[in-house]
Write a protein that holds these residues in place. Structure first.
Motif, PDB file in Angstrom:
ATOM      1  N   ILE A  53       0.836  -1.207   0.000  1.00 18.99           N
ATOM      2  CA  ILE A  53       0.000   0.000   0.000  1.00 18.99           C
ATOM      3  C   ILE A  53       0.868   1.254   0.000  1.00 18.99           C
ATOM      4  N   LYS A  54       1.964   1.251   0.726  1.00 16.28           N
ATOM      5  CA  LYS A  54       2.865   2.406   0.724  1.00 16.28           C
ATOM      6  C   LYS A  54       3.442   2.613  -0.679  1.00 16.28           C
ATOM      7  N   LYS A  92      -9.566   8.377  -1.221  1.00 16.05           N
ATOM      8  CA  LYS A  92     -10.232   7.079  -1.048  1.00 16.05           C
ATOM      9  C   LYS A  92      -9.214   6.025  -0.614  1.00 16.05           C
ATOM     10  N   LEU A  93      -8.054   6.054  -1.218  1.00 14.11           N
ATOM     11  CA  LEU A  93      -7.001   5.114  -0.843  1.00 14.11           C
ATOM     12  C   LEU A  93      -6.627   5.304   0.632  1.00 14.11           C
ATOM     13  N   ILE A  99      -8.703  -0.352   6.992  1.00 13.81           N
ATOM     14  CA  ILE A  99      -9.383  -1.604   6.616  1.00 13.81           C
ATOM     15  C   ILE A  99      -8.387  -2.563   5.985  1.00 13.81           C
ATOM     16  N   LEU A 100      -7.539  -2.037   5.087  1.00 16.68           N
ATOM     17  CA  LEU A 100      -6.564  -2.884   4.403  1.00 16.68           C
ATOM     18  C   LEU A 100      -5.533  -3.435   5.379  1.00 16.68           C
ATOM     19  N   ALA A 109      -9.335  -8.043  -1.003  1.00 13.05           N
ATOM     20  CA  ALA A 109      -9.653  -8.473  -2.369  1.00 13.05           C
ATOM     21  C   ALA A 109     -10.644  -7.517  -3.032  1.00 13.05           C
ATOM     22  N   GLU A 110     -11.647  -7.094  -2.289  1.00  6.43           N
ATOM     23  CA  GLU A 110     -12.631  -6.158  -2.838  1.00  6.43           C
ATOM     24  C   GLU A 110     -11.969  -4.838  -3.221  1.00  6.43           C
ATOM     25  N   PHE A 111     -11.090  -4.339  -2.356  1.00  6.15           N
ATOM     26  CA  PHE A 111     -10.446  -3.064  -2.654  1.00  6.15           C
ATOM     27  C   PHE A 111      -9.425  -3.213  -3.775  1.00  6.15           C
TER      28      PHE A 111
END
Length: 138
Positions: A53-54, A92-93, A99-100, A109-111
């Protein structure tokens, strides 16, 4: 768990600026690494998700800034609207980070699917608009 899509580059996504096309390809690679860690299970996902994510966040911000430079140089009339799309995506991210990072594979998986679908649609529509405008001016 929701369907785990693979996001692939196709030539019709090319906007005709090699540097930006390379950025888009790298973003797809990062998203596919995200997808890959989802397949490793919850423990490994929790270990690796922060780094992914980073990387995604940092590279996305860099990429958006580079796109916006192109738009400003060529005085793209849709610059402000496009910039707002970028800002909204970054927000949004950031709002999904907790959550992530929680380790929930389903939410991950949804994101991941949302991110890939958003990116492919953004390239195919919004990025082609500014690129077509610039190509017409060059």
């Amino acid at each position: 768990m929701s369907e785990n899509k693979i996001f692939q580059w196709t030539d019709d996504l090319s906007i005709g600026f090699e540097e930006i096309d390379l950025h888009h390809k790298k973003l797809l690679l990062i998203l596919n690494k995200f997808k890959d860690i989802l397949m490793l299970g919850e423990a490994e996902y929790k270990i690796q998700i922060g780094k992914i994510i980073k990387n995604l966040s940092d590279y996305t911000e860099y990429h958006f800034a580079e796109e916006e430079k192109f738009m400003k140089i060529y005085d793209y009339p849709g610059y402000e609207a496009h910039r707002e799309i970028h800002t909204s995506f970054i927000n949004k991210l950031k709002t999904h980070l907790p959550i992530l990072l929680s380790g929930n594979l389903q939410k991950g998986a949804e994101f991941s699917n949302f991110l890939g679908d958003w990116l492919l649609d953004h390239i195919a529509v919004a990025d082609h608009q500014w690129a077509d405008y610039i190509h017409s001016k060059k």
